[in-house]
Design an enzyme around this catalytic site. Sequence first.
Site, PDB file in Angstrom:
ATOM      1  N   ARG A  77     -14.977   6.157  14.891  1.00 32.45           N
ATOM      2  CA  ARG A  77     -16.138   6.499  15.201  1.00 32.45           C
ATOM      3  C   ARG A  77     -17.018   5.102  14.873  1.00 32.45           C
ATOM      4  O   ARG A  77     -16.835   4.356  13.995  1.00 32.45           O
ATOM      5  CB  ARG A  77     -16.701   7.618  14.060  1.00 32.45           C
ATOM      6  N   HIS A  78     -18.414   5.322  15.331  1.00 35.60           N
ATOM      7  CA  HIS A  78     -19.393   3.916  15.034  1.00 35.60           C
ATOM      8  C   HIS A  78     -19.792   4.450  13.685  1.00 35.60           C
ATOM      9  O   HIS A  78     -20.853   5.286  13.604  1.00 35.60           O
ATOM     10  CB  HIS A  78     -20.323   4.278  16.213  1.00 35.60           C
ATOM     11  N   VAL A  79     -19.506   3.993  12.661  1.00 34.06           N
ATOM     12  CA  VAL A  79     -19.805   4.124  11.347  1.00 34.06           C
ATOM     13  C   VAL A  79     -19.468   2.720  10.408  1.00 34.06           C
ATOM     14  O   VAL A  79     -18.581   2.096  10.578  1.00 34.06           O
ATOM     15  CB  VAL A  79     -19.166   5.396  10.675  1.00 34.06           C
ATOM     16  N   ARG A 108     -15.410   1.484  14.712  1.00 33.93           N
ATOM     17  CA  ARG A 108     -15.655   0.632  15.803  1.00 33.93           C
ATOM     18  C   ARG A 108     -17.277   0.119  16.010  1.00 33.93           C
ATOM     19  O   ARG A 108     -18.042   1.190  15.751  1.00 33.93           O
ATOM     20  CB  ARG A 108     -15.435   1.271  17.239  1.00 33.93           C
ATOM     21  N   GLN A 130     -22.594   5.419  22.818  1.00 34.46           N
ATOM     22  CA  GLN A 130     -22.348   4.146  22.021  1.00 34.46           C
ATOM     23  C   GLN A 130     -21.546   4.278  20.431  1.00 34.46           C
ATOM     24  O   GLN A 130     -20.853   4.589  20.630  1.00 34.46           O
ATOM     25  CB  GLN A 130     -23.780   3.904  21.321  1.00 34.46           C
TER      26      GLN A 130
END
Length: 409
Positions: A170-172, A112, A395
């Site tokens: 995950r933010h990745v 995401r 975040q």
Amino acid sequence: MKKKQQQPQHPGGGADPWPHGAPLGGAPPGLGSWKRRVSLLPFVRFSLRDYGFCMATLLVFCLGSLFYQLGGGPPRFLLDLRQYLGNSTYLDDHGPPPSKVLPFPSQVVYNRVGKCGSRTVVLLLRILSEKHGFNLVTSDIHNKTRLTKNEQMELIKNISTAEQPYLFTRHVHFLNFSRFGGDQPVYINIIRDPVNRFLSNYFFRRFGDWRGEQNHMIRTPSMRQEERYLDINECILENYPECSNPRLFYIIPYFCGQHPRCREPGEWALERAKLNVNENFLLVGILEELEDVLLLLERFLPHYFKGVLSIYKDPEHRKLGNMTVTVKKTVPSAEAVQILYQRMRYEYDFYHYVKEQFHLLKRKFGLKSRAGHLPLRPQFFIPTPLETEEPIDDQEQDDEKWLEDIYKR
């Protein structure tokens, strides 16, 4: 006295080996060559050299396909989807969706993008995972999107060994599983207008959301007071680091990947991001049309998203969603917005590319796009609370050409 009947002569010299006429399929050009012919069927003859050439071509094709898959070719599910979309039909933006049931991917990754509605989607996924029984795998790491080679290997190993079916989020930045010998999962994601994403992040870091007055202090405890209350116009016009490149180059790296050049604003990262969208992402939606994104996710991934729209529209869920809306947003001046637009030109190129694909995909399934032709310049807005639900953790071109370029590769 009868004359001895003369044997017909073959053009190459000597008696004709077929005195009563050539066999079906034609005679060989010479006596020496027909002995080298191999007959597999009564009426089919070809040389060993031709046979060897065919087998060599087949071997090269098979090896090429294998190397393509090992080098990060599209997951099997996406290949099936492209064939599926190519065989379906639509008429004037209307008509029922195709009835064929898509295969079930057991590995889905939602890497995401920050401030693009991901907290809303994650909240929905928590409800859906309990309802449908899939494994929702989340990460406690929220601020590390760029990984070293060893970190990539470790994360891919952890994801790949999760109980299937799973949806990892995950933010990745994009990870190439096949590079490290893993099965490439199906990716999904959502993006939004780049300037609106930047503004949402700018004020969220300072003032948090409706979940608590002191929420921002927890998120950015080291931010100095003068920085916290820095006017957005001053930040942009005076070229503060937070309001200039490379920090404005934010969305593209999520699709470009972990290569160092993916962090540099430019054509290389842009084109690589587009290629990855085409080859590895089942769907990249836009936040401005979130309901349609959820409809398509339900159509493509019913085992994960069946019933998602009814949950999203439920008043209780909307109440929770409104608690994640960024507060104290202000609109920059027209001059500041124009400067941002120029600095984010690659981000807008990518955003418009994704938006066009998304609208054409909607047409394929009988959903009308609210927007017509793309504006020459972006239309900026500060959305209302119900349109800016933002997540719980930290975040029109020719349709057939697009389908040929994207889904029939």
